[in-house]
Design a protein around this motif. Structure first.
Motif, PDB file in Angstrom:
ATOM      1  N   ASP A  22     -19.373  -4.310 -42.342  1.00  0.00           N
ATOM      2  CA  ASP A  22     -19.912  -4.080 -40.993  1.00  0.00           C
ATOM      3  C   ASP A  22     -21.368  -4.541 -40.995  1.00  0.00           C
ATOM      4  O   ASP A  22     -22.296  -3.751 -41.022  1.00  0.00           O
ATOM      5  CB  ASP A  22     -19.791  -2.594 -40.638  1.00  0.00           C
ATOM      6  CG  ASP A  22     -20.295  -2.271 -39.237  1.00  0.00           C
ATOM      7  OD1 ASP A  22     -20.690  -3.202 -38.511  1.00  0.00           O
ATOM      8  OD2 ASP A  22     -20.302  -1.077 -38.881  1.00  0.00           O
ATOM      9  N   TYR A  23     -21.551  -5.850 -40.948  1.00  0.00           N
ATOM     10  CA  TYR A  23     -22.882  -6.434 -41.109  1.00  0.00           C
ATOM     11  C   TYR A  23     -23.844  -6.069 -39.986  1.00  0.00           C
ATOM     12  O   TYR A  23     -25.049  -6.052 -40.181  1.00  0.00           O
ATOM     13  CB  TYR A  23     -22.779  -7.953 -41.235  1.00  0.00           C
ATOM     14  CG  TYR A  23     -21.912  -8.389 -42.395  1.00  0.00           C
ATOM     15  CD1 TYR A  23     -22.177  -7.962 -43.699  1.00  0.00           C
ATOM     16  CD2 TYR A  23     -20.808  -9.203 -42.194  1.00  0.00           C
ATOM     17  CE1 TYR A  23     -21.385  -8.349 -44.758  1.00  0.00           C
ATOM     18  CE2 TYR A  23     -20.006  -9.601 -43.253  1.00  0.00           C
ATOM     19  CZ  TYR A  23     -20.302  -9.167 -44.533  1.00  0.00           C
ATOM     20  OH  TYR A  23     -19.499  -9.552 -45.581  1.00  0.00           O
ATOM     21  N   GLN A  24     -23.316  -5.766 -38.805  1.00  0.00           N
ATOM     22  CA  GLN A  24     -24.173  -5.395 -37.676  1.00  0.00           C
ATOM     23  C   GLN A  24     -24.405  -3.887 -37.592  1.00  0.00           C
ATOM     24  O   GLN A  24     -25.122  -3.416 -36.713  1.00  0.00           O
ATOM     25  CB  GLN A  24     -23.541  -5.870 -36.354  1.00  0.00           C
ATOM     26  CG  GLN A  24     -23.229  -7.353 -36.294  1.00  0.00           C
ATOM     27  CD  GLN A  24     -24.476  -8.206 -36.385  1.00  0.00           C
ATOM     28  OE1 GLN A  24     -25.488  -7.892 -35.778  1.00  0.00           O
ATOM     29  NE2 GLN A  24     -24.422  -9.266 -37.170  1.00  0.00           N
ATOM     30  N   SER A  25     -23.750  -3.132 -38.465  1.00  0.00           N
ATOM     31  CA  SER A  25     -23.824  -1.664 -38.465  1.00  0.00           C
ATOM     32  C   SER A  25     -23.486  -1.083 -37.092  1.00  0.00           C
ATOM     33  O   SER A  25     -24.123  -0.150 -36.616  1.00  0.00           O
ATOM     34  CB  SER A  25     -25.214  -1.185 -38.907  1.00  0.00           C
ATOM     35  OG  SER A  25     -25.466  -1.604 -40.222  1.00  0.00           O
ATOM     36  N   ASN A  26     -22.446  -1.654 -36.479  1.00  0.00           N
ATOM     37  CA  ASN A  26     -22.039  -1.194 -35.155  1.00  0.00           C
ATOM     38  C   ASN A  26     -20.590  -0.695 -35.116  1.00  0.00           C
ATOM     39  O   ASN A  26     -19.996  -0.568 -34.055  1.00  0.00           O
ATOM     40  CB  ASN A  26     -22.244  -2.302 -34.120  1.00  0.00           C
ATOM     41  CG  ASN A  26     -21.365  -3.519 -34.386  1.00  0.00           C
ATOM     42  OD1 ASN A  26     -20.612  -3.557 -35.356  1.00  0.00           O
ATOM     43  ND2 ASN A  26     -21.484  -4.520 -33.524  1.00  0.00           N
ATOM     44  N   VAL A  31     -12.507  -9.885 -37.654  1.00  0.00           N
ATOM     45  CA  VAL A  31     -11.093  -9.795 -37.997  1.00  0.00           C
ATOM     46  C   VAL A  31     -10.779 -10.557 -39.292  1.00  0.00           C
ATOM     47  O   VAL A  31      -9.875 -10.175 -40.041  1.00  0.00           O
ATOM     48  CB  VAL A  31     -10.218 -10.284 -36.808  1.00  0.00           C
ATOM     49  CG1 VAL A  31     -10.358 -11.780 -36.600  1.00  0.00           C
ATOM     50  CG2 VAL A  31      -8.774  -9.899 -36.981  1.00  0.00           C
ATOM     51  N   ARG A  32     -11.552 -11.580 -39.587  1.00  0.00           N
ATOM     52  CA  ARG A  32     -11.320 -12.371 -40.804  1.00  0.00           C
ATOM     53  C   ARG A  32     -11.648 -11.608 -42.075  1.00  0.00           C
ATOM     54  O   ARG A  32     -11.279 -12.039 -43.166  1.00  0.00           O
ATOM     55  CB  ARG A  32     -12.123 -13.669 -40.743  1.00  0.00           C
ATOM     56  CG  ARG A  32     -11.654 -14.600 -39.616  1.00  0.00           C
ATOM     57  CD  ARG A  32     -12.587 -15.749 -39.427  1.00  0.00           C
ATOM     58  NE  ARG A  32     -13.853 -15.221 -38.882  1.00  0.00           N
ATOM     59  CZ  ARG A  32     -14.850 -15.990 -38.484  1.00  0.00           C
ATOM     60  NH1 ARG A  32     -14.767 -17.289 -38.577  1.00  0.00           N
ATOM     61  NH2 ARG A  32     -15.950 -15.460 -37.998  1.00  0.00           N
ATOM     62  N   GLU A  33     -12.324 -10.476 -41.972  1.00  0.00           N
ATOM     63  CA  GLU A  33     -12.686  -9.667 -43.141  1.00  0.00           C
ATOM     64  C   GLU A  33     -11.617  -8.630 -43.504  1.00  0.00           C
ATOM     65  O   GLU A  33     -11.673  -8.040 -44.579  1.00  0.00           O
ATOM     66  CB  GLU A  33     -14.003  -8.920 -42.885  1.00  0.00           C
ATOM     67  CG  GLU A  33     -15.168  -9.804 -42.524  1.00  0.00           C
ATOM     68  CD  GLU A  33     -15.723 -10.600 -43.678  1.00  0.00           C
ATOM     69  OE1 GLU A  33     -15.134 -10.590 -44.778  1.00  0.00           O
ATOM     70  OE2 GLU A  33     -16.753 -11.247 -43.484  1.00  0.00           O
ATOM     71  N   TYR A  64     -12.735  -8.893 -33.333  1.00  0.00           N
ATOM     72  CA  TYR A  64     -13.384  -7.791 -34.064  1.00  0.00           C
ATOM     73  C   TYR A  64     -12.449  -6.594 -34.138  1.00  0.00           C
ATOM     74  O   TYR A  64     -11.638  -6.359 -33.251  1.00  0.00           O
ATOM     75  CB  TYR A  64     -14.699  -7.383 -33.392  1.00  0.00           C
ATOM     76  CG  TYR A  64     -15.750  -8.454 -33.541  1.00  0.00           C
ATOM     77  CD1 TYR A  64     -16.551  -8.489 -34.679  1.00  0.00           C
ATOM     78  CD2 TYR A  64     -15.904  -9.445 -32.582  1.00  0.00           C
ATOM     79  CE1 TYR A  64     -17.496  -9.491 -34.849  1.00  0.00           C
ATOM     80  CE2 TYR A  64     -16.842 -10.454 -32.748  1.00  0.00           C
ATOM     81  CZ  TYR A  64     -17.631 -10.472 -33.876  1.00  0.00           C
ATOM     82  OH  TYR A  64     -18.548 -11.470 -34.053  1.00  0.00           O
ATOM     83  N   ILE A  65     -12.618  -5.840 -35.198  1.00  0.00           N
ATOM     84  CA  ILE A  65     -11.838  -4.625 -35.410  1.00  0.00           C
ATOM     85  C   ILE A  65     -12.820  -3.465 -35.462  1.00  0.00           C
ATOM     86  O   ILE A  65     -13.811  -3.510 -36.189  1.00  0.00           O
ATOM     87  CB  ILE A  65     -11.069  -4.693 -36.745  1.00  0.00           C
ATOM     88  CG1 ILE A  65     -10.272  -5.977 -36.843  1.00  0.00           C
ATOM     89  CG2 ILE A  65     -10.237  -3.443 -36.948  1.00  0.00           C
ATOM     90  CD1 ILE A  65      -8.870  -5.974 -36.429  1.00  0.00           C
ATOM     91  N   HIS A  66     -12.504  -2.409 -34.709  1.00  0.00           N
ATOM     92  CA  HIS A  66     -13.347  -1.215 -34.688  1.00  0.00           C
ATOM     93  C   HIS A  66     -12.860  -0.225 -35.744  1.00  0.00           C
ATOM     94  O   HIS A  66     -11.660  -0.062 -35.961  1.00  0.00           O
ATOM     95  CB  HIS A  66     -13.293  -0.549 -33.304  1.00  0.00           C
ATOM     96  CG  HIS A  66     -13.974  -1.360 -32.250  1.00  0.00           C
ATOM     97  ND1 HIS A  66     -15.306  -1.222 -31.955  1.00  0.00           N
ATOM     98  CD2 HIS A  66     -13.504  -2.333 -31.442  1.00  0.00           C
ATOM     99  CE1 HIS A  66     -15.629  -2.069 -31.007  1.00  0.00           C
ATOM    100  NE2 HIS A  66     -14.551  -2.768 -30.676  1.00  0.00           N
ATOM    101  N   LEU A  67     -13.806   0.441 -36.372  1.00  0.00           N
ATOM    102  CA  LEU A  67     -13.479   1.442 -37.383  1.00  0.00           C
ATOM    103  C   LEU A  67     -12.548   2.508 -36.808  1.00  0.00           C
ATOM    104  O   LEU A  67     -11.633   2.965 -37.493  1.00  0.00           O
ATOM    105  CB  LEU A  67     -14.754   2.092 -37.930  1.00  0.00           C
ATOM    106  CG  LEU A  67     -14.544   3.194 -38.972  1.00  0.00           C
ATOM    107  CD1 LEU A  67     -13.836   2.663 -40.214  1.00  0.00           C
ATOM    108  CD2 LEU A  67     -15.875   3.830 -39.359  1.00  0.00           C
ATOM    109  N   ASP A  68     -12.747   2.890 -35.567  1.00  0.00           N
ATOM    110  CA  ASP A  68     -11.920   3.928 -34.940  1.00  0.00           C
ATOM    111  C   ASP A  68     -10.433   3.564 -34.921  1.00  0.00           C
ATOM    112  O   ASP A  68      -9.586   4.447 -34.953  1.00  0.00           O
ATOM    113  CB  ASP A  68     -12.387   4.200 -33.504  1.00  0.00           C
ATOM    114  CG  ASP A  68     -13.768   4.830 -33.467  1.00  0.00           C
ATOM    115  OD1 ASP A  68     -14.226   5.335 -34.512  1.00  0.00           O
ATOM    116  OD2 ASP A  68     -14.393   4.803 -32.398  1.00  0.00           O
TER     117      ASP A  68
END
Length: 157
Positions: A22-26, A31-33, A64-68
């Motif tokens: 989470d390089y942006q800390s957001n 998705v590629r990660e 993008y994928i959200h942690l939630d």
């Protein structure tokens, strides 16, 4: 109670693996990660399984994928023992195929060349991330014991 503690420990490991990318800390990762994150948790899905998992957790094709969304889905994968880990014997055999002279280590350039040209190939970015984690910084070599320690996770996880 032990079940709750086990799930809490799984969620802690999943969160830590996710947050490393989470390089942006957001609370999101590219998705590629996702494949790399899942591999870091000691699970090795097929490309089809990985694609299906991403489709389940990605919101609205944003990239993008959200942690939630990732956390409960990945917890379920680990609890249900989906995406099985690779055994130590299989990993050691694979390492020994590449280590033809039985030295116990590989040159990062040789490993990169092989993984970027054979089978389900790695991208340069994936290789760079993996080599940073696996290469002994004093000798600039990848040792079988270090590789196994990174790729084998406690079966209870």
């Amino acid at each position: 109670m032990a079940e709750k503690a086990h799930i809490a420990e799984l969620e802690k490991k999943i969160r830590a693996a996710f947050e490393a990318f989470d390089y942006q800390s957001n609370g999101t990762v590219d998705v590629r990660e996702i494949g790399t994150i899942i591999y870091s948790l000691g699970r090795f899905p097929t490309q089809a399984d990985l694609h299906n998992f991403i489709a389940e957790v990605e919101e609205d094709q944003t990239g993008y994928i959200h942690l939630d969304r990732f956390l409960p889905a990945m917890t379920r994968i680990l609890v249900e023992h989906k995406f099985p880990p690779i055994s130590e014997d299989v990993l050691l055999q694979a390492f020994e195929v590449l280590d033809e002279e039985k030295k116990g280590f590989l040159d990062p350039d040789d490993l990169s060349q092989y993984l970027m040209e054979e089978g389900e190939v790695f991208t340069q970015e994936e290789m760079d991330e993996m080599l940073t984690a696996l290469t002994d910084h004093e000798t600039n070599l990848i040792y079988s014991k270090d590789l196994l320690n990174h790729l084998i996770m406690d079966p209870e996880v």
